[in-house]
Design an enzyme around this catalytic site. Structure first.
Site, PDB file in Angstrom:
ATOM      1  N   ALA A  53      -0.005  -4.311   1.078  1.00 19.41           N
ATOM      2  CA  ALA A  53       0.678  -4.920  -0.065  1.00 19.41           C
ATOM      3  C   ALA A  53       1.001  -3.855  -1.103  1.00 19.41           C
ATOM      4  O   ALA A  53       0.219  -2.918  -1.297  1.00 19.41           O
ATOM      5  CB  ALA A  53      -0.225  -5.980  -0.680  1.00 19.41           C
ATOM      6  N   GLY A  98      -2.049  -5.390   4.730  1.00 20.39           N
ATOM      7  CA  GLY A  98      -0.826  -6.014   5.229  1.00 20.39           C
ATOM      8  C   GLY A  98      -0.068  -5.126   6.205  1.00 20.39           C
ATOM      9  O   GLY A  98       0.678  -5.629   7.049  1.00 20.39           O
ATOM     10  N   GLU A 100      -1.712  -5.879   9.370  1.00 27.17           N
ATOM     11  CA  GLU A 100      -1.355  -7.265   9.728  1.00 27.17           C
ATOM     12  C   GLU A 100       0.066  -7.337  10.277  1.00 27.17           C
ATOM     13  O   GLU A 100       0.347  -8.085  11.211  1.00 27.17           O
ATOM     14  CB  GLU A 100      -1.511  -8.180   8.507  1.00 27.17           C
ATOM     15  CG  GLU A 100      -2.967  -8.360   8.098  1.00 27.17           C
ATOM     16  CD  GLU A 100      -3.096  -9.234   6.865  1.00 27.17           C
ATOM     17  OE1 GLU A 100      -2.740  -8.747   5.768  1.00 27.17           O
ATOM     18  OE2 GLU A 100      -3.528 -10.384   6.974  1.00 27.17           O
ATOM     19  N   GLU A 123      -9.329  -5.540   2.738  1.00 26.66           N
ATOM     20  CA  GLU A 123      -9.160  -6.556   1.687  1.00 26.66           C
ATOM     21  C   GLU A 123     -10.457  -7.000   1.035  1.00 26.66           C
ATOM     22  O   GLU A 123     -10.505  -7.198  -0.182  1.00 26.66           O
ATOM     23  CB  GLU A 123      -8.408  -7.783   2.231  1.00 26.66           C
ATOM     24  CG  GLU A 123      -6.907  -7.569   2.382  1.00 26.66           C
ATOM     25  CD  GLU A 123      -6.531  -6.998   3.741  1.00 26.66           C
ATOM     26  OE1 GLU A 123      -7.420  -6.490   4.446  1.00 26.66           O
ATOM     27  OE2 GLU A 123      -5.337  -7.063   4.085  1.00 26.66           O
TER      28      GLU A 123
HETATM   29  N1  COA Z   1       0.932  -0.094  -3.110  1.00 27.27           N
HETATM   30  C1  COA Z   1       1.662   0.591  -4.009  1.00 27.27           C
HETATM   31  N2  COA Z   1       1.594   1.926  -4.158  1.00 27.27           N
HETATM   32  C2  COA Z   1       0.754   2.582  -3.337  1.00 27.27           C
HETATM   33  C3  COA Z   1      -0.034   1.939  -2.366  1.00 27.27           C
HETATM   34  C4  COA Z   1       0.082   0.530  -2.272  1.00 27.27           C
HETATM   35  N3  COA Z   1      -0.588  -0.192  -1.348  1.00 27.27           N
HETATM   36  N4  COA Z   1      -0.771   2.856  -1.704  1.00 27.27           N
HETATM   37  C5  COA Z   1      -0.459   4.038  -2.266  1.00 27.27           C
HETATM   38  N5  COA Z   1       0.451   3.894  -3.236  1.00 27.27           N
HETATM   39  C6  COA Z   1       1.045   4.906  -4.096  1.00 27.27           C
HETATM   40  C7  COA Z   1      -0.013   5.650  -4.882  1.00 27.27           C
HETATM   41  O1  COA Z   1      -0.375   4.950  -6.051  1.00 27.27           O
HETATM   42  C8  COA Z   1       0.696   6.946  -5.161  1.00 27.27           C
HETATM   43  O2  COA Z   1       1.628   6.765  -6.179  1.00 27.27           O
HETATM   44  P1  COA Z   1       1.625   7.767  -7.471  1.00 27.27           P
HETATM   45  O3  COA Z   1       2.068   9.072  -6.893  1.00 27.27           O
HETATM   46  O4  COA Z   1       2.632   7.133  -8.386  1.00 27.27           O
HETATM   47  O5  COA Z   1       0.226   7.781  -7.988  1.00 27.27           O
HETATM   48  C9  COA Z   1       1.504   7.160  -3.880  1.00 27.27           C
HETATM   49  O6  COA Z   1       1.651   5.892  -3.270  1.00 27.27           O
HETATM   50  C10 COA Z   1       0.797   8.082  -2.891  1.00 27.27           C
HETATM   51  O7  COA Z   1      -0.517   7.575  -2.676  1.00 27.27           O
HETATM   52  P2  COA Z   1      -1.806   8.512  -2.688  1.00 27.27           P
HETATM   53  O8  COA Z   1      -2.999   7.634  -2.836  1.00 27.27           O
HETATM   54  O9  COA Z   1      -1.635   9.605  -3.672  1.00 27.27           O
HETATM   55  O10 COA Z   1      -1.710   9.127  -1.227  1.00 27.27           O
HETATM   56  P3  COA Z   1      -2.909   9.548  -0.279  1.00 27.27           P
HETATM   57  O11 COA Z   1      -2.280  10.225   0.880  1.00 27.27           O
HETATM   58  O12 COA Z   1      -3.949  10.284  -1.056  1.00 27.27           O
HETATM   59  O13 COA Z   1      -3.555   8.153   0.220  1.00 27.27           O
HETATM   60  C11 COA Z   1      -3.596   5.922   1.057  1.00 27.27           C
HETATM   61  C12 COA Z   1      -2.787   7.219   0.944  1.00 27.27           C
HETATM   62  C13 COA Z   1      -2.676   4.903   1.717  1.00 27.27           C
HETATM   63  C14 COA Z   1      -4.834   6.140   1.941  1.00 27.27           C
HETATM   64  C15 COA Z   1      -4.067   5.452  -0.319  1.00 27.27           C
HETATM   65  O14 COA Z   1      -2.949   5.479  -1.205  1.00 27.27           O
HETATM   66  C16 COA Z   1      -4.625   4.063  -0.334  1.00 27.27           C
HETATM   67  O15 COA Z   1      -5.768   3.844   0.050  1.00 27.27           O
HETATM   68  N6  COA Z   1      -3.794   3.068  -0.777  1.00 27.27           N
HETATM   69  C17 COA Z   1      -4.253   1.703  -0.887  1.00 27.27           C
HETATM   70  C18 COA Z   1      -4.211   1.051   0.475  1.00 27.27           C
HETATM   71  C19 COA Z   1      -4.820  -0.329   0.491  1.00 27.27           C
HETATM   72  O16 COA Z   1      -5.958  -0.545   0.110  1.00 27.27           O
HETATM   73  N7  COA Z   1      -4.035  -1.286   0.992  1.00 27.27           N
HETATM   74  C20 COA Z   1      -4.518  -2.607   1.235  1.00 27.27           C
HETATM   75  C21 COA Z   1      -4.010  -3.523   0.234  1.00 27.27           C
HETATM   76  S1  COA Z   1      -4.671  -5.140   0.560  1.00 27.27           S
END
Ligand code: COA
Length: 264
Positions: A69, A114, A117, A137
Site C-alpha cells: 500500500a 499488498g 498480495e 501488516e
Molecule cells: N508507500 C509509499 N512510499 C513508500 C513505501 C510505501 N509502501 N515504501 C517506501 N516508500 C518510499 C520511502 O518513503 C522513500 O521515499 P522518500 O525518499 O521520499 O523518503 C522511497 O520510497 C524509498 O524508500 P526507502 O525506504 O528509502 O528504500 P529502501 O530501499 O531503504 O527500502 C523498503 C525499501 C520497501 C524495504 C522500505 O521502504 C519499506 O519497508 N517500505 C514499507 C513497506 C511496507 O511495510 N509495506 C507494507 C504496507 S502494508
C-alpha cells in the site's frame, strides 16, 4: 487494443505476452489508488484482447516488485477512505484473480504487504534471486486486506501462512521456492521477465479455451467440497469438448504435426 504506458503502469505486448510493469520508482512501486485502478482496467482489457495469450506482471527496476500500500497516500486518508480503498483492492485484484488468461508474477525485487498480495492473485510466480517476500501488516497494527489471509494459506498451507502473517516473517527466494510460494527462481544472468517468458512459452502456443477451462476448474474447485469440484470439472471439460481446438489436436496427432490452435 491500447494500453497505458509510462507512469504508474507501463504495458507492452511482446509476441502474445502482455508485460504489465508497475512503474512508480519514487515510491518503490507502491500501490496508489490510481495504480490499482489502472491495473484493473488493464486486466479487463487484456481479458478481451485476442492478441494476448498470457500476462506477465512485474515491477520497474531491480529493487522492488511492489512495497505494498502507498503508506504516504494512506496517511492522509480517513477510515472511510481506507474502507473504500480496501473495496477497490477487492474488485480490481479480483479481475486479476479471475483472469481467463494465465497471469505470471515476475518478482523483480521486494514484494511486501499488498505487493505480495498482488502476486498471490497471479497463477504462477517467478522470483529474482534477491527477492524478499512478506506480509508485515500485523506489525503495522492491521492485517492483510487484499486477500492475503485467504490466498496465502491456500498456496503455502495454514501453518506456514500463520508463520508469515503472525511473525511478519520475510522469505528469501530460495525459501519461497521451498515453500511453494514461487514456482521458479530466475537463473543467474537471466532477467526475471525473461525467465517468466520462458515459463509461459508453452502457454503462448497452447489452446486458450483449454487453459481458461483448466484455470476456472482449479480456482472454483478450491472453494468447494470435492464432489462439487468434480461437477465443476465436468462443466469446464464440456467447454473444451465442443471447441475446434480439441478437434484440431486429434487431427494434428493423426497427421504427426504440431496443432494450430485458434482459440475457438
Ligand atoms: N508507500 C509509499 N512510499 C513508500 C513505501 C510505501 N509502501 N515504501 C517506501 N516508500 C518510499 C520511502 O518513503 C522513500 O521515499 P522518500 O525518499 O521520499 O523518503 C522511497 O520510497 C524509498 O524508500 P526507502 O525506504 O528509502 O528504500 P529502501 O530501499 O531503504 O527500502 C523498503 C525499501 C520497501 C524495504 C522500505 O521502504 C519499506 O519497508 N517500505 C514499507 C513497506 C511496507 O511495510 N509495506 C507494507 C504496507 S502494508
Amino acid at each position: 487494443m491500447t494500453y497505458p504506458t509510462g507512469t504508474p503502469l507501463d504495458v507492452e505486448l511482446r509476441s502474445a505476452a502482455l508485460i504489465v510493469t508497475l512503474n512508480r520508482p519514487d515510491r518503490v512501486n507502491a500501490l496508489s489508488r490510481e495504480l490499482i485502478e489502472a491495473l484493473g482496467a488493464t486486466f479487463r482489457r487484456a481479458a478481451q484482447d485476442p492478441a494476448v495469450r498470457a500476462v506477465i506482471l512485474t515491477g520497474a527496476g531491480e529493487k522492488a516488485f511492489c512495497a505494498g500500500a502507498d503508506l504516504k497516500e494512506r496517511k492522509e486518508m480517513s477510515r472511510d477512505d481506507v474502507r473504500a480503498v480496501v473495496r477497490l483492492y477487492r474488485s480490481e485484484f479480483g479481475v486479476i484473480d479471475s483472469s481467463p488468461k494465465p497471469v505470471v508474477a515476475a518478482l523483480n525485487g521486494i514484494a511486501l504487504g499488498g505487493g505480495l498480495e498482488l502476486a498471490l492473485m497471479c497463477d504462477l510466480r517467478v522470483a529474482a534471486a534477491h527477492v524478499t517476500l512478506g506480509l508485515p501488516e500485523t506489525s503495522l497494527g492491521i492485517i492483510p486486506g487484499a486477500g492475503g489471509t485467504q490466498k496465502l494459506p491456500r498456496i503455502v498451507g495454514e501453518a506456514r501462512a500463520k508463520e508469515m502473517i503472525l511473525l511478519g516473517r520475510r522469505l528469501t527466494a530460495e525459501e519461497s521456492l521451498a515453500w511453494g510460494l514461487v514456482n521458479r527462481v530466475a537463473p543467474a544472468g537471466t532477467s526475471v521477465v525473461d525467465a517468466a517468458l520462458e515459463l509461459v512459452a508453452p502457454i503462448l502456443g497452447g489452446a486458450p479455451i483449454a487453459q481458461a477451462a483448466a484455470l476456472s476448474a482449479i480456482d472454483a474447485g478450491l472453494d468447494v467440497d470435492l464432489a462439487t469440484g468434480m461437477q465443476l470439472e465436468i462443466l469446464a471439460y464440456e467447454r473444451t469438448l465442443v471447441s475446434h481446438d480439441r478437434d484440431e489436436a486429434l487431427v494434428a496427432f493423426a497427421e504427426k504435426r504440431a496443432p494450430r490452435y485458434l482459440g475457438r
